[in-house]
Motif scaffolding. Structure first.
Motif, PDB file in Angstrom:
ATOM      1  N   ILE A 199       0.250   0.252 -12.648  1.00  0.00           N
ATOM      2  CA  ILE A 199       0.985  -1.006 -12.789  1.00  0.00           C
ATOM      3  C   ILE A 199       2.044  -1.091 -11.703  1.00  0.00           C
ATOM      4  N   VAL A 200       2.061  -2.177 -10.977  1.00  0.00           N
ATOM      5  CA  VAL A 200       3.105  -2.436  -9.984  1.00  0.00           C
ATOM      6  C   VAL A 200       3.816  -3.725 -10.374  1.00  0.00           C
ATOM      7  N   ASN A 201       5.074  -3.865  -9.942  1.00  0.00           N
ATOM      8  CA  ASN A 201       5.855  -5.018 -10.395  1.00  0.00           C
ATOM      9  C   ASN A 201       5.963  -6.126  -9.356  1.00  0.00           C
ATOM     10  N   SER A 202       5.112  -6.060  -8.302  1.00  0.00           N
ATOM     11  CA  SER A 202       5.146  -7.119  -7.296  1.00  0.00           C
ATOM     12  C   SER A 202       3.831  -7.149  -6.532  1.00  0.00           C
ATOM     13  N   ASP A 203       3.484  -8.322  -6.023  1.00  0.00           N
ATOM     14  CA  ASP A 203       2.312  -8.432  -5.153  1.00  0.00           C
ATOM     15  C   ASP A 203       2.500  -7.599  -3.892  1.00  0.00           C
ATOM     16  N   ARG A 204       3.736  -7.606  -3.360  1.00  0.00           N
ATOM     17  CA  ARG A 204       4.030  -6.822  -2.166  1.00  0.00           C
ATOM     18  C   ARG A 204       3.785  -5.340  -2.417  1.00  0.00           C
ATOM     19  N   GLY A 205       4.242  -4.853  -3.561  1.00  0.00           N
ATOM     20  CA  GLY A 205       4.030  -3.455  -3.908  1.00  0.00           C
ATOM     21  C   GLY A 205       2.554  -3.122  -4.041  1.00  0.00           C
ATOM     22  N   ALA A 206       1.782  -4.052  -4.617  1.00  0.00           N
ATOM     23  CA  ALA A 206       0.348  -3.813  -4.765  1.00  0.00           C
ATOM     24  C   ALA A 206      -0.324  -3.696  -3.398  1.00  0.00           C
ATOM     25  N   LYS A 207      -0.021  -4.605  -2.491  1.00  0.00           N
ATOM     26  CA  LYS A 207      -0.636  -4.578  -1.162  1.00  0.00           C
ATOM     27  C   LYS A 207      -0.241  -3.319  -0.395  1.00  0.00           C
ATOM     28  N   ASP A 208       1.039  -2.971  -0.457  1.00  0.00           N
ATOM     29  CA  ASP A 208       1.504  -1.781   0.273  1.00  0.00           C
ATOM     30  C   ASP A 208       0.818  -0.511  -0.224  1.00  0.00           C
ATOM     31  N   HIS A 209       0.673  -0.397  -1.535  1.00  0.00           N
ATOM     32  CA  HIS A 209       0.101   0.846  -2.077  1.00  0.00           C
ATOM     33  C   HIS A 209      -1.416   0.879  -1.938  1.00  0.00           C
ATOM     34  N   GLN A 210      -2.055  -0.266  -1.957  1.00  0.00           N
ATOM     35  CA  GLN A 210      -3.485  -0.284  -1.653  1.00  0.00           C
ATOM     36  C   GLN A 210      -3.730   0.166  -0.223  1.00  0.00           C
ATOM     37  N   ALA A 211      -2.825  -0.205   0.692  1.00  0.00           N
ATOM     38  CA  ALA A 211      -2.952   0.223   2.089  1.00  0.00           C
ATOM     39  C   ALA A 211      -2.807   1.736   2.223  1.00  0.00           C
ATOM     40  N   LEU A 212      -2.064   2.356   1.294  1.00  0.00           N
ATOM     41  CA  LEU A 212      -1.917   3.813   1.305  1.00  0.00           C
ATOM     42  C   LEU A 212      -3.139   4.525   0.740  1.00  0.00           C
ATOM     43  N   GLY A 213      -3.960   3.800  -0.030  1.00  0.00           N
ATOM     44  CA  GLY A 213      -5.147   4.407  -0.609  1.00  0.00           C
ATOM     45  C   GLY A 213      -5.260   4.287  -2.114  1.00  0.00           C
ATOM     46  N   TYR A 214      -4.265   3.677  -2.771  1.00  0.00           N
ATOM     47  CA  TYR A 214      -4.376   3.439  -4.209  1.00  0.00           C
ATOM     48  C   TYR A 214      -5.539   2.469  -4.458  1.00  0.00           C
ATOM     49  N   PRO A 215      -6.408   2.751  -5.405  1.00  0.00           N
ATOM     50  CA  PRO A 215      -7.566   1.874  -5.610  1.00  0.00           C
ATOM     51  C   PRO A 215      -7.182   0.527  -6.228  1.00  0.00           C
ATOM     52  N   GLN A 216      -7.691  -0.538  -5.631  1.00  0.00           N
ATOM     53  CA  GLN A 216      -7.415  -1.881  -6.137  1.00  0.00           C
ATOM     54  C   GLN A 216      -7.982  -2.086  -7.532  1.00  0.00           C
ATOM     55  N   SER A 217      -9.092  -1.423  -7.823  1.00  0.00           N
ATOM     56  CA  SER A 217      -9.793  -1.641  -9.090  1.00  0.00           C
ATOM     57  C   SER A 217      -8.953  -1.262 -10.308  1.00  0.00           C
ATOM     58  N   SER A 218      -8.047  -0.291 -10.156  1.00  0.00           N
ATOM     59  CA  SER A 218      -7.247   0.145 -11.306  1.00  0.00           C
ATOM     60  C   SER A 218      -5.823  -0.415 -11.282  1.00  0.00           C
ATOM     61  N   MET A 219      -5.546  -1.284 -10.307  1.00  0.00           N
ATOM     62  CA  MET A 219      -4.180  -1.778 -10.142  1.00  0.00           C
ATOM     63  C   MET A 219      -3.961  -3.086 -10.889  1.00  0.00           C
TER      64      MET A 219
END
Length: 309
Positions: A76-96
């Motif tokens: 769980i992330v609290n912002s769209d910006r946080g989601a994009k940044d962490h997906q770029a690091l390798g966090y899977p989009q499918s579980s976000m």
């Protein structure tokens, strides 16, 4: 010892879900939780991605967690910006999943209510002086110099304006900050309030709230000022656009004159128009970012995980 105590507590409680918050706890909870046999693990991230302003440890943890995140059930992330940044690091989009921060709007004081006079008295502000506020800890990413540069231009048009600044290290002991105030000729216009235990009266004292950060995730201070019916002007960073939802309140780029002009546009509004804008901003928080709304989102996550287990 801490890991063993947590393992014992988890074995005793046998929870269906273990939820952790922020990088350190996410890593620690993942390892111990899996060892204790927890079937569902949720990580919670409340920031944009790590930057050069962060410590080497924080940047390292973010990378380690990015590798492990494929075995976490929900992130769980609290912002769209946080989601994009962490997906770029390798966090899977499918579980976000993005779940916004939530706010108890009724707990805040309206800038147009009786607490406004109380707040002005608390900070020794004249009742009719125009006040612009910035609430942010001392950190390069928060853009204090940009704020002061814009303020120096603003007082050319409204010389009696008072700028109130608060946050950790926002006091006269901060020599770098004091030098900036002197450089921009603002010694008579700036009040430094230091850290605040309760910022509600700070917001109520303001006629306009500013955010000049270089980067943000979900900016709580903007939503809190909105809850206080204070017109806001924010840099178009992170999720500011989505939170504010009003183009008049957003500034692109890093030019102090652009911020100054945006402030002046609101300062020159008739009182009733500023009051109406403040009401609209408060209503936006109430309808989109209330605690009730956020609670339902978390409940949906928990329900879906337990149903699928």
């Amino acid at each position: 010892k801490g890991a063993m105590r947590l393992w014992r507590q988890i074995k005793l409680m046998q929870p269906d879900i273990l939820q952790t918050w922020l990088y350190h706890a996410d890593l620690f909870g993942f390892i111990v939780g899996r060892m204790a046999g927890v079937s569902q693990i949720i990580w919670t991230i409340r920031r944009s991605g790590p930057s050069n302003q962060d410590s080497r440890l924080i940047r390292y943890l973010a990378k380690v967690n990015a590798f492990l995140a494929r075995w976490v059930d929900t992130v769980i992330v609290n912002s769209d910006r946080g989601a994009k940044d962490h997906q770029a690091l390798g966090y899977p989009q499918s579980s976000m999943r993005v779940i916004d921060n939530g706010f108890d709007v009724d707990a805040f004081y309206s800038r147009w209510g009786s607490q406004h006079a109380q707040a002005r008295a608390l900070y020794s502000l004249e009742p009719d002086v125009f006040v612009i506020g910035l609430l942010a800890r001392w950190n390069l990413v928060k853009g204090h110099e940009l704020f002061l540069a814009a303020a120096s231009q603003f007082i050319q048009e409204k010389p009696d304006t008072v700028f109130i600044l608060a946050g950790d290290r926002i006091d006269r002991s901060n020599q770098v900050l004091m030098d900036l105030i002197e450089r921009y000729g603002l010694a008579n216009n700036v009040r430094l309030l230091g850290p605040l235990k309760d910022p509600r009266l700070f917001y109520a004292a303001c006629d306009l709230f500013a955010l000049t950060s270089h980067a943000e995730g979900f900016p709580n201070v903007i939503a809190e000022a909105m809850s206080s019916e204070v017109p806001c002007v924010a840099a178009d960073v992170g999720d500011c656009q989505r939170v504010l939802g009003d183009a008049r309140c957003l500034v692109s780029g890093r030019d102090p004159s652009t911020f100054c002009q945006a402030w002046l546009a609101i300062a020159r509004m008739p009182r009733e128009d500023r009051k109406r804008l403040g009401f609209e901003l408060r209503n936006r928080v109430e309808t989109q970012f209330s605690l009730k709304t956020v609670r339902r989102c978390y409940e949906d996550v928990y329900h879906n995980l337990t149903e699928s287990d």
